[in-house]
Design a protein around this motif. Sequence first.
Motif, short mmCIF file in Angstrom:
data_model
loop_
_atom_site.label_atom_id
_atom_site.label_comp_id
_atom_site.label_asym_id
_atom_site.label_seq_id
_atom_site.Cartn_x
_atom_site.Cartn_y
_atom_site.Cartn_z
N LEU A 12 0.84 -1.19 0.00
CA LEU A 12 0.00 0.00 0.00
C LEU A 12 0.87 1.25 0.00
CD1 LEU A 12 -2.72 -0.94 2.65
CD2 LEU A 12 -2.80 -1.28 0.17
N GLU A 13 0.41 2.26 -0.69
CA GLU A 13 1.09 3.55 -0.74
C GLU A 13 0.04 4.62 -0.51
OE1 GLU A 13 2.45 5.51 -4.60
OE2 GLU A 13 4.33 4.66 -3.81
N LEU A 14 0.29 5.52 0.44
CA LEU A 14 -0.71 6.54 0.76
C LEU A 14 -0.94 7.45 -0.44
CD1 LEU A 14 -2.56 7.66 2.93
CD2 LEU A 14 -0.68 9.12 3.71
N ASP A 15 -2.18 7.50 -0.88
CA ASP A 15 -2.54 8.24 -2.09
C ASP A 15 -3.20 9.57 -1.76
OD1 ASP A 15 -3.14 8.67 -4.90
OD2 ASP A 15 -5.19 8.07 -4.45
N TYR B 102 0.76 -0.51 8.16
CA TYR B 102 0.77 0.88 7.72
C TYR B 102 0.20 1.79 8.80
CZ TYR B 102 1.68 -1.39 3.30
OH TYR B 102 2.25 -2.16 2.32
N GLU B 103 0.92 2.88 9.04
CA GLU B 103 0.51 3.87 10.03
C GLU B 103 -0.04 5.10 9.33
OE1 GLU B 103 4.13 4.45 12.21
OE2 GLU B 103 3.70 2.78 13.57
N GLY B 104 -0.73 5.90 10.09
CA GLY B 104 -1.32 7.12 9.55
C GLY B 104 -2.52 7.54 10.38
N HIS B 105 -3.29 6.55 10.83
CA HIS B 105 -4.44 6.86 11.68
C HIS B 105 -3.98 7.16 13.11
CE1 HIS B 105 -7.70 6.19 8.89
NE2 HIS B 105 -7.13 5.09 8.47
N GLY B 106 -4.77 7.98 13.79
CA GLY B 106 -4.43 8.37 15.15
C GLY B 106 -5.35 7.80 16.19
N LEU C 248 -7.39 1.00 -1.59
CA LEU C 248 -8.01 0.57 -0.33
C LEU C 248 -8.36 1.83 0.44
CD1 LEU C 248 -8.58 -1.84 1.74
CD2 LEU C 248 -6.40 -1.15 2.78
N LEU C 249 -9.57 1.86 0.99
CA LEU C 249 -10.00 2.95 1.87
C LEU C 249 -9.95 2.48 3.31
CD1 LEU C 249 -10.78 5.51 0.32
CD2 LEU C 249 -11.58 3.51 -0.97
N TRP D 259 -5.47 4.50 0.08
CA TRP D 259 -4.20 3.85 -0.22
C TRP D 259 -4.22 3.30 -1.64
CZ3 TRP D 259 -0.85 3.98 4.00
CH2 TRP D 259 -1.44 4.20 5.25
N ARG D 260 -3.13 3.49 -2.35
CA ARG D 260 -2.97 2.89 -3.67
C ARG D 260 -2.36 1.50 -3.51
NH1 ARG D 260 0.05 6.40 -5.48
NH2 ARG D 260 -1.49 7.76 -6.47
#
Length: 735
Positions: free
Chosen positions: A102-105, A674-678, A693-694, A706-707
Amino acid sequence: MPLHGNLRVRRNSEKLGNPERQRKRLDKKAASTANLLTRSPSLENRAKELISSTGSPGSRRGTYSQEQSIKMFIRGRPITMYIPSNIQNYEDLKMETPSERLELDWVYGYRGRDCRANLYFLPTGEAVYFIACVVVLYHINNRTQRHYHKHTDCVRCLTVHPDKVRVASGQTAGVDKDGKPLQPCVHIWDSTTLVTLQQIGLGTFQRGVGSVAFSFADSGAFLCVIDDSNEHMLSVWDCSKGTKHAEVKNTNEAVFAVEFNPSDSTNIITCGKSHVYFWTLIAGQFTKKQGIFGKYKKPKFIQCFMFSLTGDVLTGDSEGNILTWGKSAADVKTLGKGAKETFQIMRQTRAHEGSVFTLCALRGGALLSGGGKDRKIIRWSADLAPERECEIPENYGAVRTIADVDGEEVLVGTTRNAILRGTFSDGFVAIVQGHVDEMWGLATHPSQNIFLTCGHDRQVCLWKTEEHKLDWSITLEEYGLCADFCPNGSVVSAGLSTGRWLVLDLLTTEVVSDSTDGNEQLSVMRYSPDGSFLAVGSHDNFIYIYTVTESGRRYTRFGKCNGHSSFITHLDWSKDGKYIMSNSGDYEILYWDIAGGCKLLRNRFESKDREWASYTCVLGFHVIGVWLEGSDGTDINALCRSHSERLVAVADDFCKVHLFQYPCPKPKAPSHKYEGHGSHVTNVCFTHNDSHLLSMGGKDTCILQWRVIGGESRERLFSASASSTSTSSPEPATS
């Protein structure tokens, strides 16, 4: 999956409070939580036992028969799962990380509801702001995003260096999955390269970082930090060395802002609840003088302040006033030559109804003020004569912060998590929008690049994944918890908190059907593959089945699945649309014959070879490997199998999104994390073609897109044909 009472333990950094208390709480929970596999022979040991048995060739124990099963334990409750017939050698199944990644899009949303001064405009044409653990750099003309995502927990504050390149962002503390406190810090990073230059204060700050500011008079050599401890410690750091220069206790009251005097880096101002402090820093020592209001009414909150070109300080307060604090030489006469000047109130200007949330300096000495209750933006001359004003629409909330673009155009961050762009002449349009409360409902369209979300803010939102924008939003009477698109793609159903569920026309947003089942919240809506049935899972322990006609516009009760002893959490239809698999709050896996009259299938092993149109149930043989040892059953909120049936994405309670291979029926399956959410990740869903992916957060109100990249062909786990002996390896098939 929202659970009742003490079943739900959130790892939400926004709600943890005392880290020591949280650690004890989680330790106690862990002590009472069974290891997934230790209360009976582990899955691997069980498989070895089955395979290595010395029984006769026809012995059931020595071969994989149709009734052979494995068990996992959650909170001491055994969960039996039957091994599919095409698994000849369970022990030899290989669990690997998927070749896809996954790559953050794109990041949807902005944190304006409870943060201040967190929107800036860079010379690159990018707005810089944050939500959850991500700092977003959004090019307002090109409509592109870049992301700084080196933070390990929610970002709470932001400031830009005088060079307009470096950025400082501070995060909160939070705890990890074991209850261990994480260390908050400030990152100083390059907004061009996104490279981290310094980590300031690691191990120093308590709870988190509330405010940050660079010095100006010395070209940004120092960084001032206010932490979130009880004393709101004020510290000054050397930016190049990352070392602490000075520190002092500030106040036990809330602190909203800190700034260096732009012409003198030895002067610092802080403001907040019932105070404005003027600090002097000499030889590493602070002295403090409190702002005295005298004949003026002391406001409950000093919300913001700024320095005028003449050196005066302007404060905005909760009474709607702008106070001008001018330098006073009285102390020089009293204390002698060399004493620092102080500030006293020179003037009070009535500005807004309700709080003045923000002040923004413009070129030439003019300024803008932003109001809370009146939602107004007012332009003032240098001598505080009002020149122009406008009011932002009510649905965006109050004005939280303002960033100047070019003296005419401005960006406005609002309390309802929107960023507006515009001018006084042309008005304002939203360029960033998001939810403003906890979200649970997520669904992707069966054939288009759109998805739908709903949450506790009572909003139902339709988003476009390619344009990265909100298509439409409606506000309901109750909050939404789940949703699903009809396979024909023309309507979408949303389940609400009261047992009510609605069906909306995608083009008109018109409610085409309105029904109620029970009086408890609904947790899952799921159409059968051909769209002829709709299953509604409720917290009253029932699954309600409806026949669907007239292209998803007419619904007739067909039956009710009665058999779960706890609330429904997840369900999936079989590919032939005749059966349902469901999970519940007490970790049951049940199977239902819908075509045969919504009957509970007592003999569950008969469903072991059934193929499922979707796989969102968090408990099942095919997804055993997504569970960590010691999990308590609430650690995974949602999962989703890709349409290619190669991947399974997992939303966990520790702010992580995982990507596993599918199937993953063995424990300790490896995954990409994968991180990003808090906060707890509440839901995940692949788009119709698996290109993206959402994922959605709970309290962080953040949607991450995410791509999916990579994905060379790999061998399937399950054999293409059954083998004649139990010890032979399955023959792989290419997916």
